[in-house]
Design a protein around this motif. Structure first.
Motif, PDB file in Angstrom:
ATOM      1  N   CYS A   1       0.788  -1.243   0.078  1.00  0.00           N
ATOM      2  CA  CYS A   1       0.192   0.235   0.076  1.00  0.00           C
ATOM      3  C   CYS A   1       0.848   1.257  -0.165  1.00  0.00           C
ATOM      4  O   CYS A   1       1.957   1.269   0.686  1.00  0.00           O
ATOM      5  CB  CYS A   1      -0.850  -0.003   1.215  1.00  0.00           C
ATOM      6  SG  CYS A   1      -2.182  -1.602   1.401  1.00  0.00           S
ATOM      7  N   ASP A   2       0.636   2.308  -0.831  1.00  0.00           N
ATOM      8  CA  ASP A   2       1.331   3.347  -0.993  1.00  0.00           C
ATOM      9  C   ASP A   2       0.987   4.555  -0.327  1.00  0.00           C
ATOM     10  O   ASP A   2       0.031   4.651   0.504  1.00  0.00           O
ATOM     11  CB  ASP A   2       1.807   3.657  -2.356  1.00  0.00           C
ATOM     12  CG  ASP A   2       0.308   3.992  -3.068  1.00  0.00           C
ATOM     13  OD1 ASP A   2      -0.520   4.600  -2.734  1.00  0.00           O
ATOM     14  OD2 ASP A   2       0.374   3.703  -4.309  1.00  0.00           O
TER      15      ASP A   2
ATOM     16  N   ARG B   1      -2.357  -2.740  -3.524  1.00  0.00           N
ATOM     17  CA  ARG B   1      -2.025  -3.693  -4.521  1.00  0.00           C
ATOM     18  C   ARG B   1      -1.852  -5.088  -3.732  1.00  0.00           C
ATOM     19  O   ARG B   1      -0.785  -5.261  -3.195  1.00  0.00           O
ATOM     20  CB  ARG B   1      -1.081  -3.326  -5.331  1.00  0.00           C
ATOM     21  CG  ARG B   1      -1.289  -1.933  -6.310  1.00  0.00           C
ATOM     22  CD  ARG B   1       0.068  -1.413  -7.027  1.00  0.00           C
ATOM     23  NE  ARG B   1      -0.210  -0.258  -7.392  1.00  0.00           N
ATOM     24  CZ  ARG B   1      -0.544   0.882  -7.074  1.00  0.00           C
ATOM     25  NH1 ARG B   1       0.016   0.963  -5.768  1.00  0.00           N
ATOM     26  NH2 ARG B   1      -0.627   2.160  -7.564  1.00  0.00           N
ATOM     27  N   ALA B   2      -2.893  -5.834  -3.921  1.00  0.00           N
ATOM     28  CA  ALA B   2      -2.557  -7.344  -3.488  1.00  0.00           C
ATOM     29  C   ALA B   2      -2.202  -8.475  -4.566  1.00  0.00           C
ATOM     30  O   ALA B   2      -2.907  -8.484  -5.609  1.00  0.00           O
ATOM     31  CB  ALA B   2      -3.696  -7.839  -2.532  1.00  0.00           C
ATOM     32  N   ALA B   3      -1.153  -9.078  -4.512  1.00  0.00           N
ATOM     33  CA  ALA B   3      -0.789 -10.076  -5.608  1.00  0.00           C
ATOM     34  C   ALA B   3      -0.585 -11.467  -5.027  1.00  0.00           C
ATOM     35  O   ALA B   3      -0.052 -11.898  -3.963  1.00  0.00           O
ATOM     36  CB  ALA B   3       0.531  -9.727  -6.047  1.00  0.00           C
ATOM     37  N   GLY B   4      -1.414 -12.320  -5.773  1.00  0.00           N
ATOM     38  CA  GLY B   4      -1.134 -13.773  -5.349  1.00  0.00           C
ATOM     39  C   GLY B   4      -0.503 -14.420  -6.452  1.00  0.00           C
ATOM     40  O   GLY B   4      -0.724 -14.099  -7.810  1.00  0.00           O
ATOM     41  N   TYR B   5      -0.072 -15.616  -6.161  1.00  0.00           N
ATOM     42  CA  TYR B   5       0.470 -16.476  -6.909  1.00  0.00           C
ATOM     43  C   TYR B   5       0.221 -18.019  -6.986  1.00  0.00           C
ATOM     44  O   TYR B   5      -0.532 -18.452  -6.206  1.00  0.00           O
ATOM     45  CB  TYR B   5       1.852 -16.479  -6.876  1.00  0.00           C
ATOM     46  CG  TYR B   5       2.558 -14.938  -6.967  1.00  0.00           C
ATOM     47  CD1 TYR B   5       3.208 -14.491  -8.273  1.00  0.00           C
ATOM     48  CD2 TYR B   5       2.472 -13.958  -5.691  1.00  0.00           C
ATOM     49  CE1 TYR B   5       3.622 -13.555  -8.293  1.00  0.00           C
ATOM     50  CE2 TYR B   5       2.905 -12.784  -6.011  1.00  0.00           C
ATOM     51  CZ  TYR B   5       3.693 -12.309  -7.215  1.00  0.00           C
ATOM     52  OH  TYR B   5       4.054 -10.940  -7.336  1.00  0.00           O
TER      53      TYR B   5
ATOM     54  N   VAL C   1      -2.358 -12.939 -10.000  1.00  0.00           N
ATOM     55  CA  VAL C   1      -3.331 -11.872 -10.095  1.00  0.00           C
ATOM     56  C   VAL C   1      -3.165 -10.683  -9.112  1.00  0.00           C
ATOM     57  O   VAL C   1      -2.640 -10.735  -7.927  1.00  0.00           O
ATOM     58  CB  VAL C   1      -4.751 -12.614  -9.643  1.00  0.00           C
ATOM     59  CG1 VAL C   1      -5.729 -11.585  -9.234  1.00  0.00           C
ATOM     60  CG2 VAL C   1      -5.368 -13.492 -10.645  1.00  0.00           C
ATOM     61  N   LEU C   2      -3.313  -9.725  -9.646  1.00  0.00           N
ATOM     62  CA  LEU C   2      -3.070  -8.212  -9.014  1.00  0.00           C
ATOM     63  C   LEU C   2      -4.295  -7.822  -8.533  1.00  0.00           C
ATOM     64  O   LEU C   2      -5.220  -7.302  -9.569  1.00  0.00           O
ATOM     65  CB  LEU C   2      -2.304  -7.271  -9.827  1.00  0.00           C
ATOM     66  CG  LEU C   2      -1.846  -6.039  -9.019  1.00  0.00           C
ATOM     67  CD1 LEU C   2      -0.925  -6.457  -7.940  1.00  0.00           C
ATOM     68  CD2 LEU C   2      -1.398  -5.053 -10.045  1.00  0.00           C
TER      69      LEU C   2
ATOM     70  N   TRP D   1       4.733  -8.013 -10.955  1.00  0.00           N
ATOM     71  CA  TRP D   1       4.078  -6.475 -10.866  1.00  0.00           C
ATOM     72  C   TRP D   1       4.954  -5.505 -10.206  1.00  0.00           C
ATOM     73  O   TRP D   1       5.871  -5.834  -9.241  1.00  0.00           O
ATOM     74  CB  TRP D   1       2.796  -6.602 -10.250  1.00  0.00           C
ATOM     75  CG  TRP D   1       1.768  -7.769 -10.493  1.00  0.00           C
ATOM     76  CD1 TRP D   1       1.556  -8.782  -9.766  1.00  0.00           C
ATOM     77  CD2 TRP D   1       0.986  -7.975 -11.604  1.00  0.00           C
ATOM     78  NE1 TRP D   1       0.803  -9.613 -10.431  1.00  0.00           N
ATOM     79  CE2 TRP D   1       0.528  -9.083 -11.365  1.00  0.00           C
ATOM     80  CE3 TRP D   1       0.748  -6.958 -12.634  1.00  0.00           C
ATOM     81  CZ2 TRP D   1      -0.810  -9.406 -12.506  1.00  0.00           C
ATOM     82  CZ3 TRP D   1      -0.358  -7.454 -13.743  1.00  0.00           C
ATOM     83  CH2 TRP D   1      -0.911  -8.552 -13.729  1.00  0.00           C
ATOM     84  N   GLN D   2       4.658  -4.161 -10.278  1.00  0.00           N
ATOM     85  CA  GLN D   2       5.225  -3.143  -9.510  1.00  0.00           C
ATOM     86  C   GLN D   2       4.403  -3.094  -8.253  1.00  0.00           C
ATOM     87  O   GLN D   2       3.135  -3.081  -8.443  1.00  0.00           O
ATOM     88  CB  GLN D   2       5.171  -1.983 -10.048  1.00  0.00           C
ATOM     89  CG  GLN D   2       6.255  -1.671 -11.416  1.00  0.00           C
ATOM     90  CD  GLN D   2       7.647  -1.730 -11.085  1.00  0.00           C
ATOM     91  OE1 GLN D   2       7.949  -1.056 -10.011  1.00  0.00           O
ATOM     92  NE2 GLN D   2       8.566  -2.190 -11.728  1.00  0.00           N
ATOM     93  N   MET D   3       5.107  -3.175  -7.206  1.00  0.00           N
ATOM     94  CA  MET D   3       4.252  -3.137  -5.715  1.00  0.00           C
ATOM     95  C   MET D   3       5.094  -1.924  -5.109  1.00  0.00           C
ATOM     96  O   MET D   3       5.760  -2.056  -4.140  1.00  0.00           O
ATOM     97  CB  MET D   3       4.654  -4.521  -4.928  1.00  0.00           C
ATOM     98  CG  MET D   3       4.121  -5.659  -5.702  1.00  0.00           C
ATOM     99  SD  MET D   3       2.358  -5.735  -5.953  1.00  0.00           S
ATOM    100  CE  MET D   3       1.912  -6.359  -4.345  1.00  0.00           C
TER     101      MET D   3
END
Length: 352
Positions: A42-43, A49-53, A65-66, A339-341
């Motif tokens: 979180c910025d 942004r939550a990313a799963g793999y 998925v982002l 992704w950019q996080m």
């Protein structure tokens, strides 16, 4: 700047359409959180942004998925899918989506980037599915990718907590009857101007020459051995150099080797007076390059669960201030990360 970064800045500029006149004000402290196969960033604008793999036993079929959501009363959650394009069947431009025991149509995939955008219906189904235990399946011809749900609930709860949504109707988990009036508000994207920078030809010194050794003694006054052991031990490589970049009429940027490892290296960057007698600022001991009034740092991880980080700084006329910071904890088969996080982001431009 890579395409992911360009997409990120375009999203923020279009999303806010205004900027803070204060170059370093930061009312929100960004966070980074990892749990099992999911991570969260979180910025400083309040966007998360939550990313799963995929699980670690499916690394031969990378998928991610982002989920992205801005701060504010009740903005929508968007979802993007990424599949390593090298693993897509030839000529295949879409994948089928299966969640909660049923099909949810297809997602169109860009042939070069391997990215696609989920529809609103697919996104809402995904938000329900990731709270369960069954993987989310994407298929194309006879190829299958399984998105893990392990860690998703903890990450989404952390997102709700950061955006102050727990107990409100806009929460993703733990919904309640509280008003959305108290949720985290969108913060303006900081505007940072590069001021007073003058281009010039860099001067380079062999690290074993007398001027370089004298400069090293001056630099050591502002950095300790743990940060910059190469400078202290003078354990240089044959081609190592120090670089002196013009900054403006009175100051220069000095670049010197600080450390190196199996996967990374780090340079120190200092602002000094033109005579190299006084150190004005140690910007970082883990930098990578200097260009056009900006310092960049990019560090790689060494394993599937340790991906890397990026930081940037810009000269604002009196000192270097941070303009960008991001972390990717889980590359999971995506070279350089899916992704950019970002934890901190801003809009940078050169003053006219």
């Amino acid at each position: 700047m890579n395409k992911q970064r360009q997409h990120l800045q375009k999203y923020l500029v279009l999303g806010f359409m205004f900027f803070s006149p204060f170059s370093v004000a930061e009312t929100i402290q960004g966070i980074h959180f990892v749990h099992k196969d999911w991570e969260l960033a979180c910025d400083n604008t309040g966007t998360c942004r939550a990313a799963g793999y995929q699980a670690d036993d499916h690394l031969d079929r990378p998928v991610s998925v982002l989920l992205q959501r801005a701060a504010g009363s009740n903005p929508p959650v968007t979802a993007r899918l990424k599949i390593d394009s090298d693993h897509l069947p030839a000529q295949r431009k879409n994948v089928n989506v299966s969640m909660l025991g049923r099909s949810y149509g297809t997602v169109a995939i860009h042939e070069q980037t391997g990215e696609g955008t989920l529809s609103g219906q697919q996104t809402q189904a995904l938000l329900r599915a990731v709270q369960g235990s069954a993987p989310i399946i994407f298929t194309a011809d006879q190829v299958e990718w399984a998105l893990s749900t392990e860690g998703a609930s903890a990450v989404l709860l952390k997102m709700d907590d950061f955006q102050k949504r727990i107990g409100t109707a806009s929460a993703l988990l733990r919904k309640g009857k509280l008003s959305n009036a108290g949720v985290l508000k969108i913060q303006p994207l900081p505007l940072i101007q590069i001021k007073g920078y003058s281009r010039g030809i860099a001067k380079r010194l062999d690290v074993n020459t007398a001027p370089a050794k004298q400069l090293a003694e001056q630099l050591k006054k502002s950095v300790n051995k743990d940060q910059c052991w190469t400078l202290y031990e003078q354990n240089y490589l044959p081609d190592d150099q120090m670089a002196i970049y013009p900054l403006n009429r009175n100051h220069v940027v000095v670049e010197a080797p600080c450390w190196r490892g199996a996967y990374n290296y780090g340079y120190g960057y200092w602002v000094m007076d033109k005579a190299l007698k006084q150190t004005r600022q140690l910007v970082t001991a883990s930098g990578s390059s200097f260009s056009e009034g900006q310092i960049f740092a990019s560090q790689k991880g060494r394993g599937i669960a340790d991906c890397g980080s990026q930081e940037e700084w810009a000269w604002n006329g009196s000192r270097f201030v941070q303009t960008y910071r991001a972390m990717q904890a889980q590359c999971k088969g995506f070279a350089g990360g899916a992704w950019q996080m970002p934890i901190f982001i801003s809009k940078v431009h050169a003053a006219q």
